[in-house]
Design a protein around this motif. Structure first.
Motif, mmCIF file in Angstrom:
data_model
loop_
_atom_site.group_PDB
_atom_site.id
_atom_site.type_symbol
_atom_site.label_atom_id
_atom_site.label_comp_id
_atom_site.label_asym_id
_atom_site.label_seq_id
_atom_site.Cartn_x
_atom_site.Cartn_y
_atom_site.Cartn_z
ATOM 1 N N VAL A 37 35.467 5.854 -2.257
ATOM 2 C CA VAL A 37 35.338 5.842 -0.798
ATOM 3 C C VAL A 37 36.665 6.157 -0.116
ATOM 4 N N VAL A 38 37.734 5.524 -0.576
ATOM 5 C CA VAL A 38 39.033 5.673 0.082
ATOM 6 C C VAL A 38 39.830 6.844 -0.484
ATOM 7 N N GLY A 39 39.610 7.158 -1.734
ATOM 8 C CA GLY A 39 40.345 8.248 -2.358
ATOM 9 C C GLY A 39 41.433 7.759 -3.295
ATOM 10 N N ALA A 40 41.978 6.585 -3.015
ATOM 11 C CA ALA A 40 43.014 5.997 -3.880
ATOM 12 C C ALA A 40 43.082 4.509 -3.591
ATOM 13 N N LEU A 41 43.372 3.744 -4.616
ATOM 14 C CA LEU A 41 43.518 2.304 -4.452
ATOM 15 C C LEU A 41 44.951 1.990 -4.039
ATOM 16 N N PRO A 42 45.182 0.848 -3.369
ATOM 17 C CA PRO A 42 46.544 0.502 -2.953
ATOM 18 C C PRO A 42 47.474 0.223 -4.149
ATOM 19 N N THR A 43 46.901 -0.099 -5.273
ATOM 20 C CA THR A 43 47.633 -0.356 -6.515
ATOM 21 C C THR A 43 46.791 0.241 -7.636
ATOM 22 N N ALA A 44 47.369 0.440 -8.790
ATOM 23 C CA ALA A 44 46.645 1.043 -9.914
ATOM 24 C C ALA A 44 45.403 0.226 -10.272
ATOM 25 N N PHE A 45 44.332 0.929 -10.665
ATOM 26 C CA PHE A 45 43.079 0.288 -11.067
ATOM 27 C C PHE A 45 43.345 -0.777 -12.128
ATOM 28 N N SER A 46 44.094 -0.425 -13.161
ATOM 29 C CA SER A 46 44.354 -1.367 -14.266
ATOM 30 C C SER A 46 45.102 -2.598 -13.788
ATOM 31 N N THR A 47 46.008 -2.420 -12.844
ATOM 32 C CA THR A 47 46.743 -3.571 -12.300
ATOM 33 C C THR A 47 45.801 -4.483 -11.534
ATOM 34 N N LEU A 48 44.997 -3.901 -10.661
ATOM 35 C CA LEU A 48 44.054 -4.714 -9.890
ATOM 36 C C LEU A 48 43.053 -5.412 -10.809
ATOM 37 N N TYR A 49 42.569 -4.693 -11.806
ATOM 38 C CA TYR A 49 41.599 -5.286 -12.730
ATOM 39 C C TYR A 49 42.233 -6.448 -13.496
ATOM 40 N N THR A 50 43.451 -6.242 -13.977
ATOM 41 C CA THR A 50 44.137 -7.268 -14.764
ATOM 42 C C THR A 50 44.578 -8.460 -13.917
ATOM 43 N N VAL A 51 45.123 -8.181 -12.744
ATOM 44 C CA VAL A 51 45.706 -9.242 -11.921
ATOM 45 C C VAL A 51 44.666 -9.985 -11.078
ATOM 46 N N VAL A 52 43.595 -9.298 -10.674
ATOM 47 C CA VAL A 52 42.611 -9.934 -9.797
ATOM 48 C C VAL A 52 41.285 -10.199 -10.511
ATOM 49 N N VAL A 53 40.708 -9.179 -11.114
ATOM 50 C CA VAL A 53 39.356 -9.306 -11.668
ATOM 51 C C VAL A 53 39.319 -10.265 -12.859
ATOM 52 N N LEU A 54 40.211 -10.115 -13.808
ATOM 53 C CA LEU A 54 40.170 -10.972 -15.002
ATOM 54 C C LEU A 54 40.424 -12.448 -14.683
ATOM 55 N N PRO A 55 41.452 -12.783 -13.861
ATOM 56 C CA PRO A 55 41.592 -14.198 -13.484
ATOM 57 C C PRO A 55 40.386 -14.717 -12.692
ATOM 58 N N THR A 56 39.837 -13.869 -11.825
ATOM 59 C CA THR A 56 38.646 -14.271 -11.068
ATOM 60 C C THR A 56 37.484 -14.522 -12.016
ATOM 61 N N ALA A 57 37.337 -13.680 -13.032
ATOM 62 C CA ALA A 57 36.265 -13.863 -14.015
ATOM 63 C C ALA A 57 36.419 -15.197 -14.734
ATOM 64 N N ALA A 58 37.647 -15.547 -15.098
ATOM 65 C CA ALA A 58 37.886 -16.828 -15.773
ATOM 66 C C ALA A 58 37.553 -18.003 -14.852
ATOM 67 N N ILE A 59 38.013 -17.919 -13.612
ATOM 68 C CA ILE A 59 37.732 -18.991 -12.641
ATOM 69 C C ILE A 59 36.232 -19.082 -12.381
ATOM 70 N N ASN A 60 35.587 -17.951 -12.145
ATOM 71 C CA ASN A 60 34.146 -17.940 -11.872
ATOM 72 C C ASN A 60 33.343 -18.499 -13.041
ATOM 73 N N THR A 61 33.802 -18.263 -14.267
ATOM 74 C CA THR A 61 33.103 -18.766 -15.448
ATOM 75 C C THR A 61 33.063 -20.288 -15.441
ATOM 76 N N VAL A 62 34.199 -20.902 -15.192
ATOM 77 C CA VAL A 62 34.279 -22.371 -15.167
ATOM 78 C C VAL A 62 33.505 -22.927 -13.970
ATOM 79 N N VAL A 63 33.753 -22.356 -12.792
ATOM 80 C CA VAL A 63 33.078 -22.827 -11.577
ATOM 81 C C VAL A 63 31.570 -22.628 -11.685
ATOM 82 N N GLY A 64 31.156 -21.488 -12.231
ATOM 83 C CA GLY A 64 29.728 -21.202 -12.384
ATOM 84 C C GLY A 64 29.024 -22.203 -13.279
ATOM 85 N N ALA A 65 29.653 -22.549 -14.407
ATOM 86 C CA ALA A 65 29.053 -23.525 -15.327
ATOM 87 C C ALA A 65 28.916 -24.889 -14.655
#
Length: 169
Positions: free
Chosen positions: A125-153
């Motif tokens: 949609v935007v054409g480019a992310l504000p930071t690299a995809f891998s950085t955003l995935y590693t820094v935001v998505v993976l920690p969020t996944a870990a937190i969501n896993t515990v909170v979800g259970a």
């Protein structure tokens, strides 16, 4: 779909919206999406495609209303609709999988899938992310996944217990 199921889904998504609103951004305006936890809970409770569509739509709209990420409005709607259907399908095709295993596992997978879809759609949609995809995935998505896993259970067990006391679950 029964009215009770629709109301429960809407209530869970509203709770997710409040949690999403009070969660501060982590990197580049992106914040953990606790709406996903409530999305997954509503699907674990009722994995029918119609409920997944309702929950995904509500989750996408609520996340779009509160996003600060560039291109996040469209990305949230697309991501939550797709993720809801994927998780509902997983829940429906694994009915004999113990929920104490399925809930954290599918919450982890669902958050990771959602993050990848969100970032991909935002990049288109935007054409480019504000930071690299891998950085955003590693820094935001993976920690969020870990937190969501515990909170979800935890929230799944609390929700299941509450529903048993109110209605037959």
């Amino acid at each position: 779909m029964k009215l009770r199921d629709s109301i429960l889904t809407a209530l869970l998504m509203a709770i997710g919206y409040v949690l999403h609103q009070v969660t501060p951004p982590i990197v580049a305006g992106m914040r953990p999406n606790f709406l996903l936890v409530m999305l997954f809970l509503s699907i674990f409770i009722n994995p029918k495609p119609a409920n997944a569509l309702l929950a995904g739509f509500l989750g996408g709209v609520f996340a779009a209303l509160s996003t600060t990420f560039p291109g996040g409005q469209i990305a949230n709607i697309v991501d939550e609709l797709i993720t809801a259907q994927v998780i509902a399908l997983l829940v429906r095709v694994t009915p004999n999988l113990n929920r104490q295993i399925a809930v954290p596992l599918f919450t982890l997978l669902g958050t990771m899938i959602s993050g990848a879809i969100f970032l991909s759609v935002a990049m288109i949609v935007v054409g480019a992310l504000p930071t690299a995809f891998s950085t955003l995935y590693t820094v935001v998505v993976l920690p969020t996944a870990a937190i969501n896993t515990v909170v979800g259970a935890i929230l799944y067990n609390l929700t299941r217990t509450a529903l048993r006391t109110v209605v037959k679950f």
